[in-house]
Design an enzyme around this catalytic site. Structure first.
Site, PDB file in Angstrom:
ATOM      1  N   ASP A 139       0.840  -1.192   0.000  1.00  0.00           N
ATOM      2  CA  ASP A 139       0.000   0.000   0.000  1.00  0.00           C
ATOM      3  C   ASP A 139       0.879   1.247   0.000  1.00  0.00           C
ATOM      4  OD1 ASP A 139      -2.260  -1.624   0.270  1.00  0.00           O
ATOM      5  OD2 ASP A 139      -2.253  -1.472   2.462  1.00  0.00           O
ATOM      6  N   ASP A 165      -5.523   2.534   2.399  1.00  0.00           N
ATOM      7  CA  ASP A 165      -6.390   1.522   2.978  1.00  0.00           C
ATOM      8  C   ASP A 165      -6.537   1.771   4.481  1.00  0.00           C
ATOM      9  OD1 ASP A 165      -6.658   0.375   0.522  1.00  0.00           O
ATOM     10  OD2 ASP A 165      -5.647  -1.510   1.015  1.00  0.00           O
ATOM     11  N   ARG A 218     -12.791   1.462  -5.802  1.00  0.00           N
ATOM     12  CA  ARG A 218     -12.583   1.697  -4.378  1.00  0.00           C
ATOM     13  C   ARG A 218     -12.286   3.173  -4.092  1.00  0.00           C
ATOM     14  NH1 ARG A 218      -9.035  -3.581  -2.324  1.00  0.00           N
ATOM     15  NH2 ARG A 218     -10.337  -5.154  -3.331  1.00  0.00           N
TER      16      ARG A 218
END
Length: 324
Positions: A139, A165, A218
């Site tokens: 990430d 995230d 997302r």
């Protein structure tokens, strides 16, 4: 409107710049402290809007400037309260722990982190601002088991996994004025469908004035968080979908600008059951109309809402590195 928080110059810098700081068992002298020239162009962070509004980061702590990975990692994981200024490119080989009471802020447009990302884990009171994060092998930013986090005015691209995230019982977070591009799985909120025991009653996140620049999906994808506030963001050429509400989530999608985005928002995603989604005062051009479901309440804070038609201009002129 380019920014919702106040900006203040740091007082008493000269004493810090000439001091020797001993932090978490190691000593930094001269090169690891901020220079007067850097201070002249740097602002101390003000107050975020939304759920992360109580976040102060490293305010009141020592100010240090770093330009290499060793110093950066040591300061980021230190137990001390710190404002860490990144001046140059930091090459990381793995996700780097960010401990409590930290502000990590790029100097001008030179603060860059590449190779891997930042892991805000088991932490409280963290600000990440004005950083370019690119090419992470994981990430770009991961937040878990953490509270009071503000992620603001960063540019994020090319992470192997998520851009930002947020998961595992994290709470009271604001994600604002960031620009994301060349990113597939962009912003996940909620670990997985079976994590409700940790996540119910938590995952309160405000997403505002972010630029989703061709990000595929997302933006965010939400599980369990209720109410999650998605407002005044600019969605441009989003490929798969914008916002997804799943697994008991309640998402308020308000005052956003959707351009060339076929699926602005919907309920359910993949194997996840639908959540709840309320949409109001959004602007659409070359885009689908979106899907709503269930009922969603209001947010427990006051905020200023831009007119949706003005969001594109405001966000393009204000989001990302170097715009604070």
């Amino acid at each position: 409107m380019r920014r919702t928080s106040a900006r203040f110059r740091l007082a008493g810098f000269a004493a810090i710049a000439t001091a020797v700081a001993t932090l978490a068992g190691f000593t930094a002298i001269n090169g690891a402290t901020a220079s007067a020239a850097e201070e002249a162009d740097t602002y101390v962070v003000g107050t975020p809007a939304g759920y992360g509004r109580s976040t102060t980061g490293g305010a009141g702590g020592s100010v240090v400037t770093v330009s290499n990975a060793t110093d950066f990692i040591n300061y980021a994981k230190s137990s001390s309260t710190l404002e860490i200024r990144v001046n140059g490119t930091i090459n990381l080989s793995s996700m780097t722990k960010v401990a409590s009471n930290k502000t990590i802020i790029g100097v001008g447009t030179s603060g860059r982190i590449t190779g891997s990302g930042l892991n805000v884990a088991n932490a409280n009171n963290v600000i990440l601002q004005n950083l370019t994060l690119s090419g992470s092998n994981d990430d770009a930013i991961n937040v878990q088991y953490s509270t009071n986090v503000w992620i603001d005015h960063n540019t994020i691209t090319g992470a192997n996994d998520g851009g930002i995230d947020i998961k595992r019982a994290s709470d009271n977070i604001t994600v604002s004025w960031n620009r994301m591009y060349d990113q597939d799985k962009n912003m996940l909120l909620g670990h997985d469908d079976g994590n409700g025991s940790e996540d119910r009653g938590r995952l309160h996140v405000s997403y505002h004035h972010n630029w989703f620049d061709g990000t595929n999906q997302r933006n965010p994808r939400v599980r369990f968080g209720n109410v999650v506030h998605v407002f005044n963001n600019y969605y441009d050429g989003v490929g798969s979908y914008g916002v997804a509400s799943t697994e008991e989530a309640g998402v308020l999608v308000e005052g956003n600008y959707f351009e060339n985005t076929d699926d602005p928002y919907h309920c359910g995603e993949g194997d996840s059951d639908p959540g709840n989604l309320r949409a109001t005062n959004n602007y659409f051009t070359g885009s689908g109309s979106g899907q709503t479901c269930g009922s969603v309440g209001g947010v427990p804070y006051s905020y200023s809402l831009d007119s949706a038609s003005s969001v594109k201009n405001n966000v393009m002129n204000g989001a990302g590195v170097g715009r604070i």
